[in-house]
Design an enzyme around this catalytic site. Structure first.
Site, PDB file in Angstrom:
ATOM      1  CG  HIS A 196      -0.300   0.384   2.503  1.00 51.65           C
ATOM      2  ND1 HIS A 196      -0.096   1.691   2.903  1.00 51.65           N
ATOM      3  CD2 HIS A 196       0.203  -0.392   3.500  1.00 51.65           C
ATOM      4  CE1 HIS A 196       0.493   1.703   4.085  1.00 51.65           C
ATOM      5  NE2 HIS A 196       0.696   0.455   4.470  1.00 51.65           N
ATOM      6  CB  CYS A 197       1.447   4.231  -1.461  1.00 54.22           C
ATOM      7  SG  CYS A 197       0.283   4.261  -2.842  1.00 54.22           S
ATOM      8  CD  GLU A 198      -1.285  10.629   1.115  1.00 59.03           C
ATOM      9  OE1 GLU A 198      -1.909  11.511   1.748  1.00 59.03           O
ATOM     10  OE2 GLU A 198      -0.326  10.886   0.349  1.00 59.03           O
TER      11      GLU A 198
END
Length: 291
Positions: A196-198
């Protein structure tokens, strides 16, 4: 239709082996020419997709990254007595049967050995398997301990974002070279990896695809075996997870990438995250000119 999650490449590579015991290995070896002859056009497109614009990697990237990983992997396996690399014995699964299975049922993981363990949802990236924040929370809380042996949460945000709050137990990996270290680790059966990222819009999906591509190259002699056949993307990223599961965040906070106090950090880490690939391109170009 067969998902794009297979990500085969056509770069030469010295396979680094690891065991996967859930596949059937008693079938007759399948030659590459015979395999291509039985593939339908749809299967060929799925196994050998064009470069994904969202991945941020073009053909030069694939070639140069493969060259670097090959040299370092060979050096570790041949020169380091304490190397964690282990040779996987050459096996010959029924490739045609696996391809057919994956085409007929998209619920199988990428090596065709079993169904996905975690429930998935339709996310922003149709070629990737996405899970909800609630499912990730259930994984962290141990609700899937009876069906998975281990899990990794790979947070692809920049360090200042990670330090401002992350999923409990997550690892911060925002550079390509750190993602490659995953392939040096001993493999475990029924292990899942969650990226995941933001917002899980760009950085997380890009690194997920990068790992799968390099994993395919490592194991191309033992197709369809993979070190990490079961990989997921956290739908809507850390922001959504923090809003829904703040008690599972450490610290209990959320620092956006565009935070006003970290504009200099943003410029620094953006340059750093791009410089490695650019450097590999230059090194490959210089090497190619010598031939």
């Amino acid at each position: 239709m067969l998902s794009k999650r297979l990500f085969d490449t056509d770069c030469d590579f010295d396979a680094i082996s690891a065991s996967v015991s859930t596949l059937r290995f008693d079938a007759t070896p399948v030659k590459a020419d015979n395999l291509m002859s039985v593939m339908t056009p749809n299967i060929k497109r799925s196994l050998f997709p064009d470069d994904d614009e969202d991945s941020g990697l073009d053909m030069d990237d694939h070639i140069t990254l493969t060259h670097t990983l090959t040299k370092s992997a060979k050096r570790r396996c041949t020169e380091d007595d304490n190397s964690t690399c282990s040779k996987r014995p050459k096996v010959y699964p029924d490739i045609k049967a696996v391809v057919t299975k994956l085409e007929e049922n998209d619920d199988f993981i990428a090596d065709g050995s079993r169904i996905h363990t975690l429930p998935t949802v339709t996310g922003k990236h149709s070629d990737l398997k996405s899970i909800t924040s609630q499912t990730l929370a259930d994984v962290v809380n141990g609700d899937y301990d009876d069906v998975i042996s281990d899990y990794k949460i790979i947070d692809c945000r920049y360090p200042y974002e990670f330090e401002g709050g992350h999923v409990r137990g997550a690892e911060n990996m925002y550079l390509h070279e750190t993602i490659l270290t995953l392939l040096q680790e001993p493999t475990k059966d029924k292990q899942v990896v969650i990226f995941h990222c933001e917002f899980s819009s760009e950085r997380g999906p890009k690194m997920l695809r990068f790992l799968r591509s390099k994993d395919r190259e490592l194991n191309k002699e033992n197709y369809p075996l993979l070190n990490f056949p079961e990989i997921y993307l956290l739908d809507s990223g850390y922001k959504a997870f923090f809003n829904e599961q703040p008690d599972l965040c450490d610290p209990v906070s959320y620092r956006p990438m565009l935070h006003s106090d970290h504009s200099e950090d943003l410029r620094h880490f953006r340059v750093k995250s791009k410089s490695w690939t650019a450097g590999e391109k230059r090194r490959y170009a210089r090497k190619a000119m010598r031939f």
